[in-house]
Design a protein around this motif. Structure first.
Motif, PDB file in Angstrom:
ATOM      1  N   ARG A  92       0.829  -1.216   0.000  1.00 43.56           N
ATOM      2  CA  ARG A  92       0.000   0.000   0.000  1.00 43.56           C
ATOM      3  C   ARG A  92       0.858   1.258   0.000  1.00 43.56           C
ATOM      4  NH1 ARG A  92      -3.164  -3.158   4.491  1.00 43.56           N
ATOM      5  NH2 ARG A  92      -4.704  -4.226   3.207  1.00 43.56           N
ATOM      6  N   ARG A 139       2.354   1.801  -3.460  1.00 44.11           N
ATOM      7  CA  ARG A 139       1.387   2.332  -4.414  1.00 44.11           C
ATOM      8  C   ARG A 139       1.165   3.830  -4.224  1.00 44.11           C
ATOM      9  NH1 ARG A 139      -3.281  -2.378  -4.700  1.00 44.11           N
ATOM     10  NH2 ARG A 139      -2.108  -3.772  -6.050  1.00 44.11           N
ATOM     11  N   THR A 195      -6.131   3.367  -2.184  1.00 38.69           N
ATOM     12  CA  THR A 195      -6.566   3.204  -0.786  1.00 38.69           C
ATOM     13  C   THR A 195      -6.701   1.765  -0.324  1.00 38.69           C
ATOM     14  OG1 THR A 195      -8.942   3.141  -1.277  1.00 38.69           O
ATOM     15  CG2 THR A 195      -7.927   5.327  -0.988  1.00 38.69           C
ATOM     16  N   ASP A 196      -6.725   0.822  -1.242  1.00 36.07           N
ATOM     17  CA  ASP A 196      -7.009  -0.582  -0.961  1.00 36.07           C
ATOM     18  C   ASP A 196      -8.356  -0.751  -0.258  1.00 36.07           C
ATOM     19  OD1 ASP A 196      -6.560  -3.278  -1.219  1.00 36.07           O
ATOM     20  OD2 ASP A 196      -5.301  -3.441   0.570  1.00 36.07           O
ATOM     21  N   ALA A 246      -6.774  -0.459   6.060  1.00 34.69           N
ATOM     22  CA  ALA A 246      -5.607  -0.364   5.182  1.00 34.69           C
ATOM     23  C   ALA A 246      -4.513   0.568   5.684  1.00 34.69           C
ATOM     24  CB  ALA A 246      -6.050   0.065   3.781  1.00 34.69           C
ATOM     25  N   THR A 283      -4.205   3.595   4.771  1.00 32.67           N
ATOM     26  CA  THR A 283      -3.853   4.519   3.695  1.00 32.67           C
ATOM     27  C   THR A 283      -4.742   5.749   3.664  1.00 32.67           C
ATOM     28  OG1 THR A 283      -5.278   3.254   2.217  1.00 32.67           O
ATOM     29  CG2 THR A 283      -2.930   2.740   2.158  1.00 32.67           C
TER      30      THR A 283
END
Length: 193
Positions: free
Chosen positions: A11, A14, A42-43, A82, A84
């Motif tokens: 994550r 990315r 954001t997953d 996550a 994120t």
């Protein structure tokens, strides 16, 4: 038999890929509506098919700042796993089905929220990338002094180079799909292997 990927590392990788592309192009951030792009950043997911056709759920990734997810009410739990997403805000949708005759006012409210993020985290830069946006949104952002650029190019370039953890995740997904197909073939054709 394939090792598990390090999801937090994947994550983080990315997000850094997205931010590197934003820096390279001198954008204050990227506004994402495509659910594939939101998932990459954001997953997190929420009603993928619905939001692929109805511009409601969206996400803003600041080049140097937070990741803000605009989601449906009471859906914060879909992104809190996550690490994120820095903040979840209610999505302001201005598609006609939701806004009707109030669509113009909803566009203004939506744009004010995006412009506020750009002003707070853009360091004076008022250029953003957007993957998909209806003309009313582009016009209102322009009226408020924010210029819109090609976010699809940003996201395609970000996804171009896979991390070792992404490759592991893809390998595991392939094995899982192949196993499911074998199960289905066995169930549909008893006695035939």
């Amino acid at each position: 038999g394939i090792p598990a990927p390090d999801l937090p590392a994947m994550r983080a990788y990315r997000l850094e890929r997205i931010r590197a592309e934003l820096r390279r192009r001198d954008y204050a951030g990227v506004l994402l509506y495509d659910p594939v792009n939101i998932r990459y950043a954001t997953d997190s997911t929420n009603m993928q098919l619905w939001v692929a056709h109805n511009p409601t759920r969206h996400c803003f990734v600041a080049t140097d700042g937070p990741v803000v997810l605009f989601d449906y009410f009471s859906c914060e739990h879909l992104s809190d796993h996550a690490g994120t997403v820095d903040e979840v805000r209610p999505a302001v949708s201005w598609m006609y089905m939701y806004g009707g005759e109030l669509t113009e006012a909803r566009v203004r409210r939506w744009a004010a929220g995006i412009v506020s993020l750009v002003a707070e985290h853009g360091g004076g830069n008022r250029r953003i990338a957007v993957d998909h946006l209806d003309p009313e949104g582009v016009a209102e952002l322009a009226r408020l002094g924010v210029t819109v650029h090609n976010g699809e190019a940003v996201m395609e370039r970000a996804r171009l180079i896979k991390s070792p953890d992404e490759i592991l995740a893809m390998q595991r997904a392939i094995v899982a799909c192949e196993a499911a197909m074998d199960e289905m073939r066995t169930a549909l054709r008893p006695g035939i292997s």
